[in-house]
Scaffold this motif. Structure first.
Motif, short mmCIF file in Angstrom:
data_model
loop_
_atom_site.label_atom_id
_atom_site.label_comp_id
_atom_site.label_asym_id
_atom_site.label_seq_id
_atom_site.Cartn_x
_atom_site.Cartn_y
_atom_site.Cartn_z
N LYS A 1 57.75 37.21 76.34
CA LYS A 1 56.33 37.24 76.49
C LYS A 1 55.82 37.50 75.00
O LYS A 1 54.79 37.86 74.74
N PHE B 1 41.26 41.92 68.91
CA PHE B 1 42.20 41.67 70.27
C PHE B 1 41.43 41.91 71.71
O PHE B 1 41.39 40.85 72.44
N HIS C 1 52.29 43.88 76.63
CA HIS C 1 52.93 42.63 76.14
C HIS C 1 52.01 41.86 75.20
O HIS C 1 52.40 41.31 74.03
N LYS C 2 50.67 41.58 75.56
CA LYS C 2 49.97 40.63 74.94
C LYS C 2 49.48 41.42 73.72
O LYS C 2 49.42 40.82 72.60
N ASN D 1 52.41 41.38 71.20
CA ASN D 1 52.76 40.22 70.55
C ASN D 1 51.62 39.85 69.63
O ASN D 1 51.63 39.18 68.57
N PHE D 2 50.13 40.37 70.13
CA PHE D 2 49.24 40.29 69.00
C PHE D 2 49.33 40.84 67.58
O PHE D 2 49.07 40.30 66.36
N SER E 1 51.50 43.61 81.57
CA SER E 1 51.35 42.19 81.03
C SER E 1 50.25 42.37 79.72
O SER E 1 50.56 41.92 78.78
N ALA E 2 49.32 43.34 80.00
CA ALA E 2 48.38 43.41 78.66
C ALA E 2 49.23 43.97 77.64
O ALA E 2 48.77 43.90 76.56
N THR F 1 41.02 38.66 74.07
CA THR F 1 41.71 38.78 75.44
C THR F 1 40.51 39.05 76.55
O THR F 1 41.21 39.22 77.81
#
Length: 357
Positions: free
Chosen positions: A110, A54, A279-280, A283-284, A276-277, A58
Motif C-alpha cells: 500500500k 492531503f 497508509h494513504k 504514501n502521500f 488504511s488512512a 482524500t
C-alpha cells in the motif's frame, strides 16, 4: 405516570435529534470515523499546507497533535487514551516500541512511493526490513558557530569547545543523549557506551566545560545564536540550517571525533483505528514533490532520493547537511540502551546541570 412517560419520551426524541445533528455536523467537517486520521508528531515538523492538500485529495480530516520528546510520545501511546494513527519517533524509540509490541506492521504493497527512499536509509538495525517504520527525516548533531565573534577561530572538533577563550559562549541542547554523548565522543568513546567508568569520566569532562557554557536550552538557542548573544551552539542539523538562513556569518561542522546520525520515521501505533488512512498518509508523504516541499519547510535532510531532484542544488549539494555516504558511515546511530542505562544517562545529565548552579 403517563405524563412522566411522555416527558421521558420527549427527552429521548430530543437527545436522538441532537446526536444526529452532531453526527451530521462532524461528518460534514470530516470527523466521521472512517474519514479521520490522528497524527502525532514533533512540533512544527511538517508543512501545514501539505496536510490541507492531503485532506483535499482524500477527504480524510487530519487531527494533528504534537510532542516534545520521544519518551513523552511513547508514554501517551502506552496509556492508550488517544487512538493515534501515525506517530514519528526516532530510531532508538522505534526499536523499543517494536520490542514492547506497540507498533503495527506496515503493508508495503500500500506504499508504492516507498521506491523513492534512498536504500541506505532502509533496513537499518532499529527496524530490519522496515517492517514497522518508514523514513521521514534524518540529520546529525553538530556545532554551529560564528567565526566573526571568535576572531575567525575555526571549530573542527568537540575538543575545541574546552578552549578557555570561549568563556560563557556555548549553548548546549537540553537533552541527555546529546550532551552525555558529546562528552563520550570527546573522549573517543561510543555514543552508546554503557560502561559506568566511561560515563563518569564523560561527566567529569563535561563538568570541566562549565565555565564556557552560557546556557542549556531548547528552542531558545535559535534566537540567541541569530542575535549573536552566544557564539557557539550544540544543535541538530535542521536547527543549524534554519538559523544560518537568518545569519550568514554562522557555520556548521560535524566534529572530527564523531557524532550522532539520527532518523525519525513514520509508524502506525497499536492504538490506530484508521489503518488504511494511515497508509494513504504515509504514501502521500513519500511522494517526491510532497517530500521536497516538506524538506524545504522543515530544514532537515530528506531520505527521499527522488525529492532531491525538486530541491535547490545548493541545498542538496551542501555536505554539511547532506554528508556523503563515506561520512555518514563514520557517524553513530543511537541504540536503545534499555530503561536502566537510559535512567543512568538522565541521572548524570541532571547532576551535570546541577553542577553549573
Amino acid at each position: 405516570m403517563k405524563q412522566l412517560s411522555r416527558v421521558f419520551l420527549a427527552i429521548a426524541i430530543i437527545s436522538a435529534v441532537l446526536l444526529y445533528a452532531v453526527s451530521r455536523l462532524n461528518s460534514s467537517q470530516g470527523y466521521s470515523g472512517a474519514k479521520t486520521l490522528t497524527v502525532y508528531n514533533w512540533g512544527d515538523y511538517i508543512d501545514s499546507s501539505l496536510i490541507k492538500k492531503f485532506e483535499k485529495q482524500t477527504g480524510i480530516k487530519v487531527i494533528y497533535e504534537t510532542f516534545d520528546s520521544n519518551e513523552a510520545m511513547m508514554t501517551k501511546i502506552q496509556q492508550g487514551g488517544t487512538a493515534y494513527d501515525i506517530a514519528v519517533p526516532s530510531e532508538y524509540m522505534i526499536d523499543k516500541m517494536r520490542k514492547e509490541n506497540l507498533l503495527l506492521p506496515l503493508d508495503h504493497s500500500k506504499l508504492p512511493n516507498l521506491k523513492n527512499i534512498d536504500k541506505r536509509f532502509m533496513d537499518l538495525p532499529f527496524d530490519p526490513k522496515n517492517k514497522y517504520s518508514i523514513p521521514y527525516f534524518w540529520g546529525t548533531v553538530g556545532i554551529v558557530y560564528n567565526p566573526k565573534m571568535l576572531g575567525n577561530k575555526k571549530i573542527t572538533s568537540w575538543d575545541d569547545l574546552w578552549d578557555k577563550d570561549l568563556h560563557n559562549q556555548i549553548l548546549l541542547a537540553d537533552s541527555a543523549r546529546e550532551v552525555i554523548g558529546m562528552g563520550l565522543n570527546s573522549l573517543n568513546y561510543s555514543l552508546n557506551d554503557t560502561n559506568k567508568k566511561h560515563l563518569q569520566e564523560a561527566k567529569r569532562r563535561l563538568d570541566s566545560l562549565t565555565p564556557n557554557i552560557k546556557a542549556i536550552v531548547g528552542d531558545e538557542s535559535r534566537m540567541l545564536l541569530e542575535n549573536q548573544e552566544a557564539s557557539i551552539g550544540v544543535v541538530w542539523s535542521g536547527v543549524a540550517s534554519e538559523i544560518m538562513a537568518e545569519n550568514e556569518d554562522l557555520q556548521y561542522v560535524l566534529p572530527k571525533e564523531g557524532t550522532n546520525l539520527w532518523f525519525d520515521n513514520m509508524v502506525i501505533p497499536k492504538t490506530a483505528k484508521h489503518i488504511s488512512a494511515a497508509h494513504k498518509f504515509i504514501n502521500f508523504m513519500l511522494d517526491a514533490k510532497v517530500a521536497a516541499k516538506n524538506a524545504e519547510y522543515v530544514n532537515y535532510s530528506s531520505p527521499n532520493k527522488m525529492a532531491l531532484k525538486y530541491m535547490p542544488k545548493a541545498t542538496v549539494n551542501d555536505k554539511r547537511f547532506y554528508p556523503s555516504p563515506e561520512m555518514t558511515d563514520k557517524l553513530e546511530v543511537y541504540k536503545n540502551l534499555g530503561q536502566k542505562n537510559l535512567a543512568y544517562y538522565n541521572e548524570l545529565f541532571l547532576e551535570f546541570k546541577m553542577h553549573r548552579k
